[in-house]
Design an enzyme around this catalytic site. Structure first.
Site, PDB file in Angstrom:
ATOM      1  N   ASP A  52       0.838  -1.438   0.003  1.00 58.66           N
ATOM      2  CA  ASP A  52      -0.071   0.138   0.023  1.00 58.66           C
ATOM      3  C   ASP A  52       0.825   1.264   0.067  1.00 58.66           C
ATOM      4  O   ASP A  52       0.670   2.128  -1.044  1.00 58.66           O
ATOM      5  CB  ASP A  52      -0.749   0.176   1.213  1.00 58.66           C
ATOM      6  CG  ASP A  52      -2.323  -0.197   0.794  1.00 58.66           C
ATOM      7  OD1 ASP A  52      -2.857   0.204   0.070  1.00 58.66           O
ATOM      8  OD2 ASP A  52      -2.894  -0.917   2.004  1.00 58.66           O
ATOM      9  N   ASP A 144      -6.220   4.330  -5.380  1.00 58.25           N
ATOM     10  CA  ASP A 144      -6.273   3.298  -4.343  1.00 58.25           C
ATOM     11  C   ASP A 144      -5.103   2.365  -4.798  1.00 58.25           C
ATOM     12  O   ASP A 144      -5.244   1.526  -5.608  1.00 58.25           O
ATOM     13  CB  ASP A 144      -7.807   2.541  -4.432  1.00 58.25           C
ATOM     14  CG  ASP A 144      -7.956   1.881  -3.395  1.00 58.25           C
ATOM     15  OD1 ASP A 144      -6.910   1.451  -2.436  1.00 58.25           O
ATOM     16  OD2 ASP A 144      -9.175   1.329  -3.079  1.00 58.25           O
ATOM     17  N   THR A 149      -7.636  -5.406   0.023  1.00 62.29           N
ATOM     18  CA  THR A 149      -6.537  -6.139   0.899  1.00 62.29           C
ATOM     19  C   THR A 149      -6.760  -7.455   1.005  1.00 62.29           C
ATOM     20  O   THR A 149      -5.621  -8.291   1.110  1.00 62.29           O
ATOM     21  CB  THR A 149      -6.243  -5.388   2.091  1.00 62.29           C
ATOM     22  OG1 THR A 149      -7.517  -5.198   2.749  1.00 62.29           O
ATOM     23  CG2 THR A 149      -5.878  -3.922   1.857  1.00 62.29           C
TER      24      THR A 149
END
Ligand SMILES: *[C@@H]1O[C@H](CO)[C@@H](O)[C@H](O)[C@H]1NC(C)=O
Ligand SMILES: *[C@@H]1O[C@H](CO)[C@@H](O)[C@H](O)[C@H]1NC(C)=O
Length: 381
Positions: A52, A144, A149
């Site tokens: 991320d 994003d 996830t």
């Protein structure tokens, strides 16, 4: 540069998303190469956290380098507060290494690397540049970094989503789907493998058939798909791209709908009731992440429905790229009241009526909207 053109922006965004997908794949491979027994449930978060933040830093650095930090506004999921609150130095170090490694590969994607490798503070600031809240005026990139996830951790579907909003309108969108093969049949094959082995099958160096990148530009009436291309094959543009289109099926009995995997994200019994009343007969296709939008855009399914719990506010980065790709591929996306999604009001899709309905065409869309009206009062959403 013409305002209504965005071709340079689109090309950059596609290259950047290819790079980000490669980054995610590497992080996932490392997760796999550490013996499966050592990956305990409580460690599940860290690889996805590294991916991320690393994607966010990489994309932020590249966009700012290319378009100039004065002019780039980025709205992204991971905020700086979260990373400055990190007490694990190991995590930050992993991010720094991952970002440096990724940026070093930029020339292979037709992009430029930094002159020197970035240090921790530079990477933290790249992450912190993404603190825009969007809004009705100006240009905002919407990112994003790793959507889905749970899918990422399980070796299932996840996506990297990048969109550009200008004056409240989504003008381009790019959706990287590292585990969504260009050919739907491959998906079933991968699925069987992952179900029988119940663990990730390590990727071979040939990612060619295993993932795809979808993209579209507003008003072009065209949406494109590229296979996930390894590094140097990205130099030419637009390489290996082919047009995609929504499905032409408009008979509910033949249509397939997708929805989130987790009940917490969408009310499965409500959508099952809707599906029944509209005459949908196929099993729902439950998919993690914005890959659902990709599935509709390229004709693998006809309908995407999502009804979150009341009070849940949908975020723009979970939808912007997918919505424009479906629209340009010939589909329709609205809220459950039939109104277009409003990307002009900040980080959230404010004013969203109940849920999101994306369809391959107006016939199915009208039927679903009608069914929502008919069944809403009897549900307690
Ligand atoms: C990235 O940069 C940091 C700080 O300059 C350095 O310690 C690290 O070794 C670099 N990693 C790679 C993979 O280049
Ligand atoms: C889901 O929908 C069903 C049927 O419409 C309703 O009865 C139920 O209360 C809903 N569940 C939640 C958690 O909102």
């Amino acid at each position: 540069m013409e305002k209504d053109n965005y071709s340079k922006e689109l090309e950059v965004a596609v290259r950047v998303v290819h790079m980000a997908c490669a980054l995610c794949i590497r992080v996932q491979e490392r997760l796999l190469s550490t013996s499966a027994e050592h990956v305990k449930a409580k460690d599940d978060d860290s690889p996805v956290t590294v991916a991320d933040w690393s994607v966010q830093a990489t994309v932020s650095w590249l966009l700012s380098d290319i378009f100039g930090s004065q002019r780039v506004s980025i709205v992204a999921e991971e905020d700086t507060k979260a990373i400055s609150g990190v007490d694990s130095e190991g995590l930050l170090e992993a991010v720094v290494n991952t970002v440096n490694e990724s940026l070093a590969s930029a020339p292979k994607y037709g992009l430029q690397s930094p002159e020197e490798t970035l240090g921790t503070s530079e990477i933290l600031s790249a992450i912190s540049w993404c603190s825009s809240t969007g809004g009705p005026t100006g240009r905002h990139w919407i990112l994003d970094p790793v959507d889905g996830t749970l899918g990422f951790v399980r070796g299932d579907q996840y996506a990297v989503a990048l969109a550009l909003i200008e004056d409240g309108q989504v003008v381009l969108g790019v959706l990287g789907c590292p585990n969504y093969p260009t050919n739907k049949e491959w998906l079933n094959y991968q699925h069987q493998i992952s179900q029988t082995t119940s663990q990730l099958s390590p990727r071979t160096t040939d990612a060619w058939e295993k993932g795809c990148v979808l993209y579209a530009r507003k008003g072009s009436g065209k949406a494109w798909m590229q296979p996930l291309i390894c590094e140097d094959k990205m130099l030419e543009w637009p390489n290996y791209a082919r047009l995609i289109q929504v499905s032409s099926i408009d008979d509910p009995a033949l249509a397939t709908f997708c929805e989130p995997v987790e009940k917490a994200n969408s009310n499965h019994s409500f959508t099952a009731g809707l599906a029944y009343s509209v005459g949908l007969r196929n099993q729902p296709m439950r998919v993690h992440s914005m890959v659902k939008y990709a599935a509709i855009a390229r004709g693998d399914a006809e309908i995407f429905m999502k009804f979150a719990k009341s009070g849940y506010k949908e975020k723009i980065w979970d939808h912007a790229a997918g919505v424009i790709i479906i629209e340009e591929a010939g589909g329709v996306v609205t809220d459950a009241g039939g109104r277009p999604l409003d990307f002009s009001r900040g980080v959230y899709l404010e004013g969203l009526d109940r849920g999101i309905i994306a369809c391959s065409g107006v016939t199915l869309h009208e039927k679903i909207i009608g069914a929502v009206y008919a069944s809403w009062d009897s549900s307690n959403l």
